[in-house]
Design a protein around this motif. Sequence first.
Motif, PDB file in Angstrom:
ATOM      1  N   ILE A 169       1.018  -1.335  -0.008  1.00  0.00           N
ATOM      2  CA  ILE A 169      -0.187   0.004  -0.026  1.00  0.00           C
ATOM      3  C   ILE A 169       0.906   1.171   0.226  1.00  0.00           C
ATOM      4  O   ILE A 169       1.896   1.244   0.555  1.00  0.00           O
ATOM      5  CB  ILE A 169      -0.888  -0.051   1.176  1.00  0.00           C
ATOM      6  CG1 ILE A 169      -1.868   1.247   1.192  1.00  0.00           C
ATOM      7  CG2 ILE A 169      -0.398   0.002   2.360  1.00  0.00           C
ATOM      8  CD1 ILE A 169      -3.111   1.095   2.130  1.00  0.00           C
TER       9      ILE A 169
ATOM     10  N   ARG B 262      -0.470  -7.672  -4.487  1.00  0.00           N
ATOM     11  CA  ARG B 262      -1.480  -6.873  -4.835  1.00  0.00           C
ATOM     12  C   ARG B 262      -1.101  -5.549  -4.283  1.00  0.00           C
ATOM     13  O   ARG B 262      -0.758  -5.454  -3.165  1.00  0.00           O
ATOM     14  CB  ARG B 262      -2.779  -7.370  -3.784  1.00  0.00           C
ATOM     15  CG  ARG B 262      -3.880  -6.714  -3.836  1.00  0.00           C
ATOM     16  CD  ARG B 262      -4.734  -7.055  -2.906  1.00  0.00           C
ATOM     17  NE  ARG B 262      -5.918  -6.094  -2.448  1.00  0.00           N
ATOM     18  CZ  ARG B 262      -6.752  -6.235  -1.467  1.00  0.00           C
ATOM     19  NH1 ARG B 262      -6.323  -7.112  -0.342  1.00  0.00           N
ATOM     20  NH2 ARG B 262      -7.410  -5.038  -1.255  1.00  0.00           N
TER      21      ARG B 262
ATOM     22  N   GLN C   2      -2.426  -1.317  -3.677  1.00  0.00           N
ATOM     23  CA  GLN C   2      -3.576  -0.625  -3.248  1.00  0.00           C
ATOM     24  C   GLN C   2      -3.021   0.713  -2.603  1.00  0.00           C
ATOM     25  O   GLN C   2      -2.084   1.100  -2.028  1.00  0.00           O
ATOM     26  CB  GLN C   2      -3.944  -1.132  -1.607  1.00  0.00           C
ATOM     27  CG  GLN C   2      -5.183  -0.196  -1.039  1.00  0.00           C
ATOM     28  CD  GLN C   2      -6.482  -0.194  -1.493  1.00  0.00           C
ATOM     29  OE1 GLN C   2      -6.911  -1.224  -1.989  1.00  0.00           O
ATOM     30  NE2 GLN C   2      -6.841   1.016  -2.010  1.00  0.00           N
TER      31      GLN C   2
ATOM     32  N   MET D 123      -6.892  -1.555   6.720  1.00  0.00           N
ATOM     33  CA  MET D 123      -6.546  -2.252   5.695  1.00  0.00           C
ATOM     34  C   MET D 123      -5.017  -2.871   6.087  1.00  0.00           C
ATOM     35  O   MET D 123      -4.911  -4.162   5.815  1.00  0.00           O
ATOM     36  CB  MET D 123      -6.251  -1.478   4.263  1.00  0.00           C
ATOM     37  CG  MET D 123      -7.469  -0.622   3.692  1.00  0.00           C
ATOM     38  SD  MET D 123      -7.422   0.014   2.136  1.00  0.00           S
ATOM     39  CE  MET D 123      -8.737   0.710   1.622  1.00  0.00           C
TER      40      MET D 123
END
Length: 419
Positions: free
Chosen positions: A51, A66, A68, A80
């Motif tokens: 993130i 992934r 974010q 999160m």
Amino acid sequence: MRMSPFSSNSDLKSSTAPGRPWLTVIGIGEDGRAGLSSLALSALDQAEFVIGGARHLDLAAPLAARAQTWPSPFADGYPMVLARRGQPTCVLATGDPFHYGVGGELARLIPADEIVCFPQPSAFSLAAARMGWSLPDCDCVSLHGRTLERVIPHLQPNARFLALSWDGSTPGRLADLLKARGFGASMITVLEALGGPRERIRRASAAAFDIGEIDPLNTVALEVLAANDARVVTLAPGLPDSWFENDGQLTKAEMRALTLAALAPRTGELLWDIGAGAGSVGIEWCLRHPRNRCIGIEERGDRAERARRNAAELGAVALEVRFGRAPEALAGLPAPDAVFIGGGAPEPGVFDAAWTALRPGGRLVINAVTLETETLLGSLHARHGGAMRRLALSRLERVGGMHGWRAAMPVTQWVVTKA
């Protein structure tokens, strides 16, 4: 902090799961992955969830995990991160995440022994290196998401300070503030996108500031030059009375200096200013140290607004003025380290509420100009001890074509420390 980001370690002291570092906070510069250490790159590539700001994610690309983008509001991103506890997670930040960055907030939410951090040079470090300045000799201020007025106490003749900008408009707005306060000769250096291929450095005086199209990612270096009439917020208490907008409800400069001395501010302390009036005592309390805070209580709305304007004008951004009447307005406030009662002392319950809330070792000061309040102070002194003194002040004023001494009303001051 440990250098192996996801390895187990038997000496971890955290008694709760997961019992090992799982969160890596990586400072990334404008040179992207090329500027990261091998350990930081390894942690980034092993992470299952990354993130960061959109710019950070672009700089760190390509990412296998992934990704974010931080949401808006920013704080919505913390859940999160916390939801990933125990799983390899990476937070990307600018430069040094623990210098006006996200690191401090994360460390308040997550035990330090569950975090690994790989910082890069901060914007302050890079700017000081470009300017040839010794960083310990500079004041460092963040204007990112903060009011511009917080720089005012730093405007000292011949000082140097570095400021993180909110966006590309910050340097121009800073130049306007400097001109308005008599610092137009000061030199402003705008350092953009430091450490990367887009780096650019430009310089102009505040009075003739004409730098345009400034990158939002910029740091300002300021060399302060003051005109003779510049409004310098001095380091000692007792600023001129004329600097405070007021309707006569003002603790005068000399009495204010003595009151601040009696309150004895220390770093990071909180003051309650009950009966704030023009806010002068609370403002000067906040100016003693950048981490000092004050909550001012004022029952008149016009005076509360006036105190807020005075605080902004003098850069006392840590003064919070609350409209209300004591003692009711004191309920639920954080416990103070010091209390000044400049108005309303005879009101039932005001002293008792303040004294009960005051932390052990805290100081309480009451100034009295009326016989009724002075009588109250006598009874409080008999109950709680402390010190009392009567202060008399005369100022030289014009009398016709000559001058004479005009005496102000004497002030009885009670000072007490809570055992």
